[in-house]
Scaffold this active site. Sequence first.
Site, short mmCIF file in Angstrom:
data_model
loop_
_atom_site.label_atom_id
_atom_site.label_comp_id
_atom_site.label_asym_id
_atom_site.label_seq_id
_atom_site.Cartn_x
_atom_site.Cartn_y
_atom_site.Cartn_z
N THR A 68 0.84 -1.19 0.00
CA THR A 68 0.00 0.00 0.00
C THR A 68 0.88 1.25 0.00
O THR A 68 2.10 1.15 -0.16
CB THR A 68 -1.01 -0.05 1.18
N LYS A 72 3.33 1.59 -4.00
CA LYS A 72 2.71 0.85 -5.10
C LYS A 72 3.42 1.01 -6.45
O LYS A 72 3.33 0.14 -7.30
CB LYS A 72 1.24 1.27 -5.26
N ASN A 93 -0.20 -3.77 -6.23
CA ASN A 93 -0.60 -3.85 -4.82
C ASN A 93 -0.55 -5.27 -4.27
O ASN A 93 -0.86 -5.49 -3.11
CB ASN A 93 -2.00 -3.24 -4.60
N ASP A 108 -6.65 -3.29 -7.25
CA ASP A 108 -7.45 -2.13 -6.83
C ASP A 108 -8.60 -1.84 -7.80
O ASP A 108 -9.74 -1.64 -7.38
CB ASP A 108 -6.57 -0.88 -6.73
#
Length: 280
Positions: A68, A72, A93, A108
């Site tokens: 995170t 990233k 991620n 994501d």
Amino acid sequence: MQPIDGHTKLLGLFGDPVEHSFSPQLHNYISEVYGLNYAYGALHVKPKNLEAAVRGIVALGYAGVNVTAPHKIAVMQYLDCISEDAKKYGSVNTIKNVDGKLYGYSTDADGFYLSLLEGGAEVIGKDVLIFGAGGATRPVCVKFAMLGAKSITIINRTQEKADALAAFVKDACAYEVLTKREHSRYDLVINTTTVGMSPNVDACPINDFSFVDANTAAADMIYNPAETVFLRKMKENGAKVCINGLGMLIFQGIVAYEIFTDTKIDRSIYKDIKREVFGL
Ligand code: ATR
């Protein structure tokens, strides 16, 4: 929680900070439900230690890690292989350790799209308006372009960042993103800015809601508070579908867990995670 023993496979989250993260509870809950012998912990990795931490995945035999903020993008240079999607998003991620080789993925945008579907919104063939052009916006924008949104418009406080994002999407998938409002209405309106996030819960990124009607769906990447001023005002102006950021958080974790463990996770676990991990 099932017992941790000598066979337990290790997973973790690299971030700076990481204390606030829900990922440990989320992943450990899925392991418990599926009876898989994995344990997931939060690992505070400062930027200066990122390379050593990534080498540590292999050295310590971790099965995989999530990554995170702020790592990233920086983490990509240390990986052996990056998925086609993650290359297009320019962001990783999820890292999986396969026999000492590190594979990078990005969940994501998939997580966000799944949360939209779960909430009753669609992207394919739709006119989409996005507020914000930060790190979280880029994968989502590329994903929407690849899915076949009819149009994508990005509005951002700093115009150059919107223009840079449009150029990135054009380069990644030959899709023309607009950076000025040209339509009178939109099917899907999304806040990706940090405006309205706790503790600044009274703030709203916009004050003109003229483009909203009953068929407009609203989404906010913020999950704390559960209803931002943005979502409340979208609802007051007619939007029937309003989706907060919790679904994105949960679904990106579910997709990452599938990658780590090669196990298909039933999407219905979303509601159980909401209840058991978030008490909702
Ligand atoms: P990143 O995700 O790259 O770390 P960020 O600083 O968290 O970026 O900001 C995310 C988004 O929220 C950006 O689009 C940012 O707008 P700018 O590009 O103009 O900085 C937006 N944002 C943050 N605070 C804002 C505010 N007070 N008003 C309007 N937009 C804001």
